[in-house]
Write a protein that holds these residues in place. Structure first.
Motif, PDB file in Angstrom:
ATOM      1  N   TYR A  31       0.828  -1.212   0.000  1.00 10.33           N
ATOM      2  CA  TYR A  31       0.000   0.000   0.000  1.00 10.33           C
ATOM      3  C   TYR A  31       0.864   1.265   0.000  1.00 10.33           C
ATOM      4  CZ  TYR A  31      -3.569   3.318   1.665  1.00 10.33           C
ATOM      5  OH  TYR A  31      -4.414   4.384   1.816  1.00 10.33           O
ATOM      6  N   VAL A  32       1.835   1.301   0.911  1.00 15.04           N
ATOM      7  CA  VAL A  32       2.710   2.474   0.999  1.00 15.04           C
ATOM      8  C   VAL A  32       3.518   2.643  -0.286  1.00 15.04           C
ATOM      9  CG1 VAL A  32       4.688   3.476   2.207  1.00 15.04           C
ATOM     10  CG2 VAL A  32       2.847   2.418   3.517  1.00 15.04           C
ATOM     11  N   ALA A  33       4.123   1.542  -0.756  1.00 12.97           N
ATOM     12  CA  ALA A  33       4.970   1.615  -1.950  1.00 12.97           C
ATOM     13  C   ALA A  33       4.167   2.016  -3.184  1.00 12.97           C
ATOM     14  CB  ALA A  33       5.662   0.268  -2.183  1.00 12.97           C
ATOM     15  N   TRP A  34       2.964   1.446  -3.305  1.00 15.06           N
ATOM     16  CA  TRP A  34       2.142   1.748  -4.480  1.00 15.06           C
ATOM     17  C   TRP A  34       1.660   3.194  -4.465  1.00 15.06           C
ATOM     18  CZ3 TRP A  34       2.158   0.016  -9.028  1.00 15.06           C
ATOM     19  CH2 TRP A  34       1.092   0.210  -9.909  1.00 15.06           C
ATOM     20  N   MET A  35       1.315   3.695  -3.280  1.00 13.46           N
ATOM     21  CA  MET A  35       0.895   5.096  -3.177  1.00 13.46           C
ATOM     22  C   MET A  35       2.054   6.029  -3.516  1.00 13.46           C
ATOM     23  SD  MET A  35      -2.352   5.136  -2.460  1.00 13.46           S
ATOM     24  CE  MET A  35      -3.035   6.438  -1.448  1.00 13.46           C
ATOM     25  N   MET A  36       3.263   5.651  -3.136  1.00  8.81           N
ATOM     26  CA  MET A  36       4.444   6.433  -3.508  1.00  8.81           C
ATOM     27  C   MET A  36       4.619   6.460  -5.025  1.00  8.81           C
ATOM     28  SD  MET A  36       6.176   7.789  -0.932  1.00  8.81           S
ATOM     29  CE  MET A  36       6.404   7.625   0.848  1.00  8.81           C
ATOM     30  N   CYS A  37       4.424   5.299  -5.656  1.00  9.42           N
ATOM     31  CA  CYS A  37       4.533   5.221  -7.124  1.00  9.42           C
ATOM     32  C   CYS A  37       3.460   6.070  -7.797  1.00  9.42           C
ATOM     33  CB  CYS A  37       4.420   3.768  -7.585  1.00  9.42           C
ATOM     34  SG  CYS A  37       5.816   2.726  -7.129  1.00  9.42           S
ATOM     35  N   LEU A  38       2.241   6.024  -7.260  1.00 13.61           N
ATOM     36  CA  LEU A  38       1.160   6.836  -7.822  1.00 13.61           C
ATOM     37  C   LEU A  38       1.456   8.316  -7.652  1.00 13.61           C
ATOM     38  CD1 LEU A  38      -1.979   4.823  -6.618  1.00 13.61           C
ATOM     39  CD2 LEU A  38      -0.964   4.855  -8.908  1.00 13.61           C
ATOM     40  N   GLU A 120       3.104  16.957   9.090  1.00  8.72           N
ATOM     41  CA  GLU A 120       4.128  15.943   8.820  1.00  8.72           C
ATOM     42  C   GLU A 120       3.929  15.262   7.468  1.00  8.72           C
ATOM     43  OE1 GLU A 120       3.704  16.280  13.302  1.00  8.72           O
ATOM     44  OE2 GLU A 120       2.395  16.282  11.539  1.00  8.72           O
ATOM     45  N   LEU A 121       2.704  15.236   6.975  1.00  7.44           N
ATOM     46  CA  LEU A 121       2.412  14.545   5.721  1.00  7.44           C
ATOM     47  C   LEU A 121       3.143  15.150   4.539  1.00  7.44           C
ATOM     48  CD1 LEU A 121       0.756  12.344   4.266  1.00  7.44           C
ATOM     49  CD2 LEU A 121      -1.099  14.002   4.048  1.00  7.44           C
ATOM     50  N   VAL A 122       3.423  16.452   4.604  1.00 11.00           N
ATOM     51  CA  VAL A 122       4.067  17.108   3.479  1.00 11.00           C
ATOM     52  C   VAL A 122       5.482  16.573   3.241  1.00 11.00           C
ATOM     53  CG1 VAL A 122       5.171  19.063   4.654  1.00 11.00           C
ATOM     54  CG2 VAL A 122       4.270  19.373   2.347  1.00 11.00           C
ATOM     55  N   TYR A 123       6.060  15.935   4.268  1.00  9.57           N
ATOM     56  CA  TYR A 123       7.420  15.391   4.139  1.00  9.57           C
ATOM     57  C   TYR A 123       7.421  13.916   3.748  1.00  9.57           C
ATOM     58  CZ  TYR A 123       8.242  19.642   6.821  1.00  9.57           C
ATOM     59  OH  TYR A 123       8.260  20.949   7.248  1.00  9.57           O
ATOM     60  N   ALA A 124       6.264  13.362   3.393  1.00  6.38           N
ATOM     61  CA  ALA A 124       6.150  11.930   3.074  1.00  6.38           C
ATOM     62  C   ALA A 124       6.476  11.646   1.609  1.00  6.38           C
ATOM     63  CB  ALA A 124       4.760  11.424   3.432  1.00  6.38           C
ATOM     64  N   GLY A 125       7.632  12.054   1.161  1.00  5.66           N
ATOM     65  CA  GLY A 125       8.100  11.731  -0.182  1.00  5.66           C
ATOM     66  C   GLY A 125       7.168  12.217  -1.276  1.00  5.66           C
ATOM     67  N   THR A 126       6.965  11.368  -2.278  1.00  2.00           N
ATOM     68  CA  THR A 126       6.113  11.747  -3.405  1.00  2.00           C
ATOM     69  C   THR A 126       4.662  11.944  -2.991  1.00  2.00           C
ATOM     70  OG1 THR A 126       5.810   9.409  -3.984  1.00  2.00           O
ATOM     71  CG2 THR A 126       7.591  10.593  -5.096  1.00  2.00           C
TER      72      THR A 126
END
Length: 270
Positions: A31-38, A120-126
Motif C-alpha cells: 500500500y505504501v509503496a504503491w501510493m508512492m509510485c502513484l 508531517e504529511l508534506v514530508y512523506a516523499g512523493t
C-alpha cells in the motif's frame, strides 16, 4: 541454482496463504509503496494540468487512487451520496481509523474538495508532494495557535475560491471501536465561513483490519453520508453545541453500520 532462485517465488504465495502476519505486512508495504509510485506519476500530471498547487489536482489524485481498493481486497458500500450534491462550499467531517481512510475519501470526494491534514504529511516523499499540489491544507497539531491561524485562512479561502474542506475532527487515528471526542477546529471553521457541515461515517475496520493483532483481510467498508447541518446565523457561542450534536449523530451512525460483515478469501470488486 535455478531452484534456489525459485524458492522466494514459491515462498511468498505460501506465506500469503498460511500466515496472517505476513499478509498484514505485505499489504501494508504494498500500500505504501504503491501510493508512492502513484504520487510519482501524479506529480508531473498535476503540473501539466494546473501548473502547480491547485485544488483541481485532486481530480488527478482521485483518478489515480480509486483502483487501489481492488489490490487490497476492499469494497465500499455508500449511502447518502445525494447529500454531497449541496452547492457551494461546505465542511465535511468524518471519523479517522487509519491511512486506509484515504481510499474511502477518494471513493466519494466531491469536486473542488481538499483535505486538512497534519503538517508531517508534506514530508512523506512523493505522497507529500502530490498532497501539496492538490491544495491540501497542512496544520501543526502541536501548536494550537498556528492551527487556529491556518483555519482562519482556510475559512477565507473557502469563500473566495468556493471550495470544500474535509476534516477529521478526532484529530488522530482511532481504532478503539468508538469515536474519540471531537476537536473544535472544524466547527469554528464552518461557523466562521457560515457554511454547512456534512458528516460522513466510516464503519469499523475491526472485522478485517486489526493493527495490533497484525490482521489485514478482505472486507467491506460502509460509508454513510449524513444530511447537512446548517451553520447560518451561528456564532462562536454555538461551537460547542454544534460539536456535540455532530458527535452524537456520527457516533450513532457508526455504531449502527459497524455490525460484522461476511469476509471473503480474496479481493472483492465493486
Amino acid at each position: 541454482m535455478d531452484v534456489l532462485w525459485m524458492m522466494p517465488l514459491l515462498l511468498v504465495p505460501l506465506l500469503l496463504w498460511t500466515s496472517s502476519t505476513f499478509v498484514f505486512y505485505f499489504k501494508k508495504c504494498f500500500y505504501v509503496a504503491w501510493m508512492m509510485c502513484l504520487g510519482l506519476i501524479g506529480i508531473p500530471l498535476s503540473i501539466l494540468k494546473s501548473g502547480g498547487r491547485d485544488i483541481e489536482n485532486m481530480r488527478v489524485i482521485r483518478f489515480l487512487v480509486r483502483h487501489v481498493k481492488y489490490f487490497l481486497g476492499l469494497r465500499f458500500e455508500v449511502s447518502g451520496l445525494e447529500h454531497l450534491q449541496t452547492a457551494g462550499p461546505y465542511v465535511i467531517i468524518s471519523n479517522h481509523q487509519s491511512s486506509l481512510d484515504v481510499l474511502g475519501l477518494m471513493e466519494i470526494l466531491p469536486d473542488r474538495c481538499t483535505m486538512v491534514a497534519k503538517k508531517e504529511l508534506v514530508y512523506a516523499g512523493t505522497v507529500g508532494i502530490i498532497c501539496w499540489l492538490g491544495g491540501i491544507v497542512f496544520i501543526n497539531r502541536q501548536k494550537t495557535h498556528d492551527a487556529k491561524t491556518v483555519m482562519v485562512g482556510a475559512a477565507k479561502t473557502m469563500l473566495d475560491d468556493q471550495i470544500r474542506l474535509w476534516v477529521f475532527p478526532e484529530g488522530t487515528r482511532n481504532q478503539r471501536g468508538d469515536l474519540l471526542p471531537f476537536k473544535k477546529g472544524a466547527f469554528h471553521l464552518a461557523i466562521q465561513a457560515q457554511v454547512p457541515i456534512i458528516p460522513i461515517v466510516f464503519s469499523s475496520y475491526s472485522n478485517f483490519y486489526l493493527r495490533k493483532e497484525k490482521q489485514f483481510k478482505s472486507g467491506t467498508i460502509t460509508l454513510k453520508i449524513l444530511p447537512k447541518i446548517e451553520t447560518k446565523g451561528m456564532t462562536s457561542d454555538d461551537v460547542s453545541p454544534l460539536c456535540d450534536k455532530s458527535y452524537d449523530l456520527m457516533r450513532s451512525a457508526f455504531l449502527d453500520i459497524s455490525a460484522p460483515v461476511t469476509q471473503s478469501n480474496g479481493p472483492t470488486r465493486h
